[in-house]
Write an enzyme that holds these catalytic residues in place. Structure first.
Site, mmCIF file in Angstrom:
data_model
loop_
_atom_site.group_PDB
_atom_site.id
_atom_site.type_symbol
_atom_site.label_atom_id
_atom_site.label_comp_id
_atom_site.label_asym_id
_atom_site.label_seq_id
_atom_site.Cartn_x
_atom_site.Cartn_y
_atom_site.Cartn_z
ATOM 1 N N SER A 1 -5.623 4.575 15.980
ATOM 2 C CA SER A 1 -5.518 3.616 17.099
ATOM 3 C C SER A 1 -5.790 4.491 18.528
ATOM 4 O O SER A 1 -5.831 5.854 18.138
ATOM 5 C CB SER A 1 -3.963 3.324 17.104
ATOM 6 O OG SER A 1 -3.629 3.046 18.394
ATOM 7 N N VAL B 1 1.007 -1.012 -0.062
ATOM 8 C CA VAL B 1 0.109 -0.024 0.003
ATOM 9 C C VAL B 1 0.788 1.160 -0.104
ATOM 10 O O VAL B 1 0.320 2.467 -0.385
ATOM 11 C CB VAL B 1 -1.087 0.242 1.359
ATOM 12 C CG1 VAL B 1 -2.213 -1.157 1.077
ATOM 13 C CG2 VAL B 1 -0.498 0.058 2.491
ATOM 14 N N ALA C 1 2.207 9.199 16.221
ATOM 15 C CA ALA C 1 2.409 10.373 15.378
ATOM 16 C C ALA C 1 1.438 9.962 14.039
ATOM 17 O O ALA C 1 0.692 10.860 13.476
ATOM 18 C CB ALA C 1 3.688 10.917 14.950
ATOM 19 N N LYS D 1 -0.573 7.479 13.462
ATOM 20 C CA LYS D 1 -2.354 7.373 13.798
ATOM 21 C C LYS D 1 -2.866 8.674 14.222
ATOM 22 O O LYS D 1 -4.107 8.726 13.714
ATOM 23 C CB LYS D 1 -2.344 6.250 15.103
ATOM 24 C CG LYS D 1 -1.850 4.788 14.601
ATOM 25 C CD LYS D 1 -2.271 4.477 13.289
ATOM 26 C CE LYS D 1 -2.125 2.826 13.062
ATOM 27 N NZ LYS D 1 -2.721 2.379 12.082
ATOM 28 N N TYR E 1 4.558 5.855 15.608
ATOM 29 C CA TYR E 1 3.334 4.970 15.661
ATOM 30 C C TYR E 1 2.083 6.174 16.108
ATOM 31 O O TYR E 1 1.148 6.196 15.353
ATOM 32 C CB TYR E 1 3.133 3.789 16.486
ATOM 33 C CG TYR E 1 1.897 3.108 16.175
ATOM 34 C CD1 TYR E 1 1.478 2.241 15.147
ATOM 35 C CD2 TYR E 1 1.118 2.969 17.261
ATOM 36 C CE1 TYR E 1 0.350 1.705 14.806
ATOM 37 C CE2 TYR E 1 -0.290 2.201 17.185
ATOM 38 C CZ TYR E 1 -0.455 1.661 15.920
ATOM 39 O OH TYR E 1 -1.540 0.803 15.610
HETATM 40 N N1 LIG Z 1 -4.318 -4.944 17.137
HETATM 41 C C1 LIG Z 1 -4.359 -3.947 18.011
HETATM 42 O O1 LIG Z 1 -4.286 -3.822 19.219
HETATM 43 C C2 LIG Z 1 -4.502 -2.630 17.327
HETATM 44 C C3 LIG Z 1 -5.035 -1.692 17.882
HETATM 45 C C4 LIG Z 1 -4.967 -0.077 17.211
HETATM 46 C C5 LIG Z 1 -4.878 -0.237 15.805
HETATM 47 N N2 LIG Z 1 -4.551 -1.247 15.227
HETATM 48 C C6 LIG Z 1 -4.179 -1.217 13.815
HETATM 49 O O2 LIG Z 1 -5.091 -2.125 13.106
HETATM 50 C C7 LIG Z 1 -4.416 -2.588 12.024
HETATM 51 C C8 LIG Z 1 -4.133 -4.039 11.890
HETATM 52 O O3 LIG Z 1 -3.687 -4.370 13.367
HETATM 53 P P1 LIG Z 1 -3.492 -6.197 13.316
HETATM 54 O O4 LIG Z 1 -3.183 -6.333 14.830
HETATM 55 O O5 LIG Z 1 -4.434 -6.713 12.425
HETATM 56 O O6 LIG Z 1 -2.164 -6.173 12.686
HETATM 57 P P2 LIG Z 1 -1.528 -7.405 11.707
HETATM 58 O O7 LIG Z 1 -0.071 -7.339 11.698
HETATM 59 O O8 LIG Z 1 -2.068 -8.587 12.055
HETATM 60 O O9 LIG Z 1 -2.074 -7.079 10.237
HETATM 61 C C9 LIG Z 1 -1.541 -5.946 9.358
HETATM 62 C C10 LIG Z 1 -1.150 -6.544 8.087
HETATM 63 O O10 LIG Z 1 -0.853 -5.354 7.246
HETATM 64 C C11 LIG Z 1 0.120 -6.047 6.235
HETATM 65 N N3 LIG Z 1 0.862 -5.154 5.874
HETATM 66 C C12 LIG Z 1 2.135 -4.410 6.352
HETATM 67 N N4 LIG Z 1 2.773 -3.907 5.607
HETATM 68 C C13 LIG Z 1 1.910 -3.662 4.355
HETATM 69 C C14 LIG Z 1 2.124 -3.061 3.107
HETATM 70 N N5 LIG Z 1 3.344 -2.423 2.839
HETATM 71 N N6 LIG Z 1 1.091 -3.231 2.031
HETATM 72 C C15 LIG Z 1 -0.025 -4.095 2.572
HETATM 73 N N7 LIG Z 1 -0.165 -4.682 3.416
HETATM 74 C C16 LIG Z 1 0.683 -4.527 4.494
HETATM 75 C C17 LIG Z 1 0.475 -7.278 6.996
HETATM 76 O O11 LIG Z 1 1.335 -8.104 6.121
HETATM 77 C C18 LIG Z 1 -0.308 -7.761 7.821
HETATM 78 O O12 LIG Z 1 -1.409 -8.823 7.324
HETATM 79 C C19 LIG Z 1 -2.747 -1.788 11.813
HETATM 80 O O13 LIG Z 1 -3.067 -0.384 11.255
HETATM 81 C C20 LIG Z 1 -2.639 -1.358 13.407
HETATM 82 O O14 LIG Z 1 -1.954 -0.261 13.791
HETATM 83 C C21 LIG Z 1 -4.411 -2.698 15.774
#
Ligand SMILES: NC(=O)c1ccc[n+]([C@@H]2O[C@H](COP(=O)([O-])OP(=O)(O)OC[C@H]3O[C@@H](n4cnc5c(N)ncnc54)[C@H](O)[C@@H]3O)[C@@H](O)[C@H]2O)c1
Length: 241
Positions: A135, A57, A150, A152, A148
């Site tokens: 987040s 992305v 910053a 988000k 992170y």
């Molecule tokens: N899990 C949490 O506690 C939490 C809380 C707040 C926000 N978030 C946000 O939610 C989202 C998903 O979190 P998660 O826990 O499912 O993480 P995760 O690591 O399980 O999933 C993230 C996915 O993004 C993909 N990815 C990484 N770089 C990429 C790129 N350049 N292009 C396309 N895809 C790419 C990874 O391969 C992975 O499958 C993230 O943006 C994270 O910051 C998560």
């Protein structure tokens, strides 16, 4: 959820915990889901419903190519759920230029690129729904999460600006800002860091993937159509913005 029948959604980060659950929920509701991830290992595949595509992305040419293929093969997207992202525990002093660039590029610039690419097709198609991924740290900040937090917070600013710009063409734009949610990746974070986050949640539990998916369902439903520029924080009372 508004019936997805005949509708196309693009979900990024589809191999991860939150992305995979979102893809499965939308496909289960009848959407045709283009599932974008840099690595398709983990992206669900259900012929005729889920269309996995390897996309970085942060690369605008790849995103543009993938989205135009989605439009050609499936039709214009009615929803974009931009989930791809990640964090790193890193203090101010430990945060290198390279780490800063990586986290800002993935979390913020990647979201921007996806929105910029998809919006013209939605506009031409009469509207749509964009959901971005911030987040809790983007709302309140967190120690040792400098880049992170910053990035988000930037996602929230981007979401608000786009909500204003795209409202006249019928596109809503809202951000998710969950508290710590136990996906596989997050479960592997250091226990001390996880315990600190749990101690800040008045409801006394981590977020669940379902908490996030329910919000997506609502925002894509008929009843979710009058919300834009909002930050939906499934956080058990952690922060009350
Ligand atoms: N899990 C949490 O506690 C939490 C809380 C707040 C926000 N978030 C946000 O939610 C989202 C998903 O979190 P998660 O826990 O499912 O993480 P995760 O690591 O399980 O999933 C993230 C996915 O993004 C993909 N990815 C990484 N770089 C990429 C790129 N350049 N292009 C396309 N895809 C790419 C990874 O391969 C992975 O499958 C993230 O943006 C994270 O910051 C998560």
């Amino acid at each position: 959820m508004t019936s997805g029948l005949g509708r196309v959604a693009i979900v990024t980060g589809s191999s991860g915990g939150l992305g995979r659950a979102t893809v499965e929920a939308l496909a289960g509701a009848g959407w045709r889901v283009a599932a974008f991830d840099i690595s398709l290992d983990g992206t669900p595949d259900d012929a005729g419903t889920i269309f996995p595509m390897a996309v970085d992305v942060t690369d605008s040419a790849l995103v543009e190519g993938a989205v135009s293929k989605v439009v050609a093969d499936l039709g214009p997207p009615w929803a974009l759920v931009s989930i791809a992202g990640t964090n790193r525990i890193s203090s101010l002093a430990e945060t290198s230029d390279e780490l800063w660039d990586y986290l800002l590029d993935l979390n913020l610039k990647g979201t921007f690129i996806c929105c910029r690419t998809v919006a013209p097709y939605m506009t031409k198609n009469g509207g749509g729904r964009i959901i971005t991924m911030s987040s809790i740290f983007g709302i309140r900040g967190e120690a040792n999460e400098v880049a992170y937090s910053a990035a988000k917070a930037g996602v929230i600013g981007l979401t608000r600006a786009l909500a204003m710009e795209l409202a006249p063409v019928g596109i809503t734009v809202n951000a998710l800002a969950p508290v710590m949610t136990l996906t596989e990746r997050v479960a592997g974070l250091p226990e001390k860091f996880k315990a600190l986050q749990l101690s800040k949640i008045p409801m006394g539990r981590y977020g669940s993937v379902d908490d996030v998916v329910h919000t997506v369902r609502f925002l894509l439903s008929e009843g979710g159509g009058f919300y834009s520029g909002q930050t939906f924080s499934a956080n058990g009372g952690d922060t009350m913005p």
